[in-house]
Scaffold this motif. Structure first.
Motif, PDB file in Angstrom:
ATOM      1  N   LEU A   1      32.260   0.987  12.695  1.00  0.00           N
ATOM      2  CA  LEU A   1      33.660   1.195  12.267  1.00  0.00           C
ATOM      3  C   LEU A   1      33.903   0.608  10.879  1.00  0.00           C
ATOM      4  O   LEU A   1      34.709   1.146  10.106  1.00  0.00           O
ATOM      5  CB  LEU A   1      34.625   0.597  13.301  1.00  0.00           C
TER       6      LEU A   1
ATOM      7  N   LYS B   1      32.467 -11.166  17.988  1.00  0.00           N
ATOM      8  CA  LYS B   1      31.819 -10.196  18.871  1.00  0.00           C
ATOM      9  C   LYS B   1      30.306 -10.373  18.762  1.00  0.00           C
ATOM     10  O   LYS B   1      29.755 -10.329  17.653  1.00  0.00           O
ATOM     11  CB  LYS B   1      32.247  -8.790  18.417  1.00  0.00           C
TER      12      LYS B   1
ATOM     13  N   PHE C   1      30.837  -0.367  28.002  1.00  0.00           N
ATOM     14  CA  PHE C   1      31.019   0.890  27.251  1.00  0.00           C
ATOM     15  C   PHE C   1      31.035   2.082  28.204  1.00  0.00           C
ATOM     16  O   PHE C   1      29.982   2.505  28.690  1.00  0.00           O
ATOM     17  CB  PHE C   1      29.872   1.057  26.244  1.00  0.00           C
TER      18      PHE C   1
ATOM     19  N   ARG D   1      29.584   5.774  26.624  1.00  0.00           N
ATOM     20  CA  ARG D   1      28.135   5.849  26.377  1.00  0.00           C
ATOM     21  C   ARG D   1      27.345   5.914  27.683  1.00  0.00           C
ATOM     22  O   ARG D   1      26.228   6.434  27.705  1.00  0.00           O
ATOM     23  CB  ARG D   1      27.685   4.674  25.513  1.00  0.00           C
TER      24      ARG D   1
ATOM     25  N   ALA E   1      35.650  -0.500  26.900  1.00  0.00           N
ATOM     26  CA  ALA E   1      35.381   0.035  25.562  1.00  0.00           C
ATOM     27  C   ALA E   1      34.702   1.394  25.659  1.00  0.00           C
ATOM     28  O   ALA E   1      34.390   1.859  26.758  1.00  0.00           O
ATOM     29  CB  ALA E   1      34.509  -0.942  24.787  1.00  0.00           C
ATOM     30  N   SER E   2      34.507   1.997  24.495  1.00  0.00           N
ATOM     31  CA  SER E   2      33.963   3.363  24.441  1.00  0.00           C
ATOM     32  C   SER E   2      34.829   4.278  25.316  1.00  0.00           C
ATOM     33  O   SER E   2      34.333   5.079  26.104  1.00  0.00           O
ATOM     34  CB  SER E   2      32.490   3.365  24.894  1.00  0.00           C
TER      35      SER E   2
ATOM     36  N   ARG F   1      37.088   7.300  25.636  1.00  0.00           N
ATOM     37  CA  ARG F   1      37.183   8.526  24.836  1.00  0.00           C
ATOM     38  C   ARG F   1      38.111   9.578  25.409  1.00  0.00           C
ATOM     39  O   ARG F   1      38.436  10.543  24.736  1.00  0.00           O
ATOM     40  CB  ARG F   1      35.792   9.147  24.716  1.00  0.00           C
TER      41      ARG F   1
ATOM     42  N   THR G   1      40.152  -0.801  24.911  1.00  0.00           N
ATOM     43  CA  THR G   1      40.140  -0.548  23.475  1.00  0.00           C
ATOM     44  C   THR G   1      39.778   0.909  23.259  1.00  0.00           C
ATOM     45  O   THR G   1      38.813   1.416  23.831  1.00  0.00           O
ATOM     46  CB  THR G   1      39.210  -1.493  22.689  1.00  0.00           C
TER      47      THR G   1
END
Ligand code: G3P
Length: 217
Positions: free
Chosen positions: A31, A83, A129, A132, A163-164, A166, A183
């Motif tokens: 990012l 992180k 994640f 993924r 996370a991840s 989508r 997130t």
């Protein structure tokens, strides 16, 4: 469920923050690359208007170097969450940095066992994640659910930072499972406002309103 926005795009963060949609920010090396900006500079700018946790990721692979990078990143602002990757060295760095009173987000988590180790190393956040795992035909949401159960079984205080993320289904299921935080990129957070029946209903209301010939203003 708190919302962190997964981007280093300052304008996008500001837009969502103005609506009260941002409880924190997450970034990663990809990012930062996408933003085209210097990591220290852009992270400092984000921290100038976001008071919740702002994750900034180390890039060293050895614990000692991760700790040094983490300390430097943490100097940017009090709300930095350092992180670190979910490797053995990352867990060592997590233990040291949390021992110094810093927030640590352990990232690249793909299993319940990894999440268990991160909690035992004192992680503030664990980042499993979802997308993924889905990419390789595993069930990312099942991992969120499993970690929730394990953390609740033993009273771990590490927060699950899904996370991840989508899809709209990822977002709603994370909330139902009880992830502490999600997130997601700005596009996913904005898409949460959409529903085909909202569009259809609004279209009908507009047609009927036009027929009344009235005005409000
Ligand atoms: O927070 C981690 C996230 O940025 C990864 O998302 O879509 O690249 O797998 P994605």
């Amino acid at each position: 469920m708190r919302f962190f926005v997964d981007t280093a795009d300052v304008d996008a963060i500001r837009e969502l923050n103005d609506l009260g949609m941002v409880d924190g920010v997450t970034t990663n090396p990809s990012l930062i690359l996408k933003s085209g900006r210097d990591i220290l500079e852009v992270t400092k700018e984000i921290c100038s208007f976001i008071s919740g946790p702002v994750s900034a990721e180390v890039v060293a692979l050895k614990a000692d170097e991760m700790i040094a990078e983490g300390r430097k990143l943490a100097e940017i602002a009090e709300n930095i969450a350092v992180k670190v990757p979910l490797t053995w060295d990352g867990l060592k760095a997590c233990k040291v940095l949390t021992g110094e009173g810093r927030m640590v987000n352990v990232t690249l988590c793909f299993s319940t066992n990894q999440a268990l180790l991160a909690a035992k190393a004192g992680a503030t956040f664990i980042s499993p994640f979802i997308g993924r795992l889905d990419d390789i035909n595993l069930d990312g949401l099942e991992l969120i659910s499993d970690i929730r159960q394990v953390y609740d079984n033993y009273g771990f205080e590490t927060q699950i930072l899904a996370a991840s993320v989508r899809t709209l289904n990822h977002a709603s299921q994370c909330a139902l499972i009880g992830a502490d935080v999600m997130t997601a990129p700005p596009s996913v957070i904005k898409a949460m406002a959409n529903h085909v029946l909202t569009d259809k209903g609004l279209e009908q209301f507009m047609k009927d309103w036009a027929k009344t010939g009235q005005k409000i203003l």
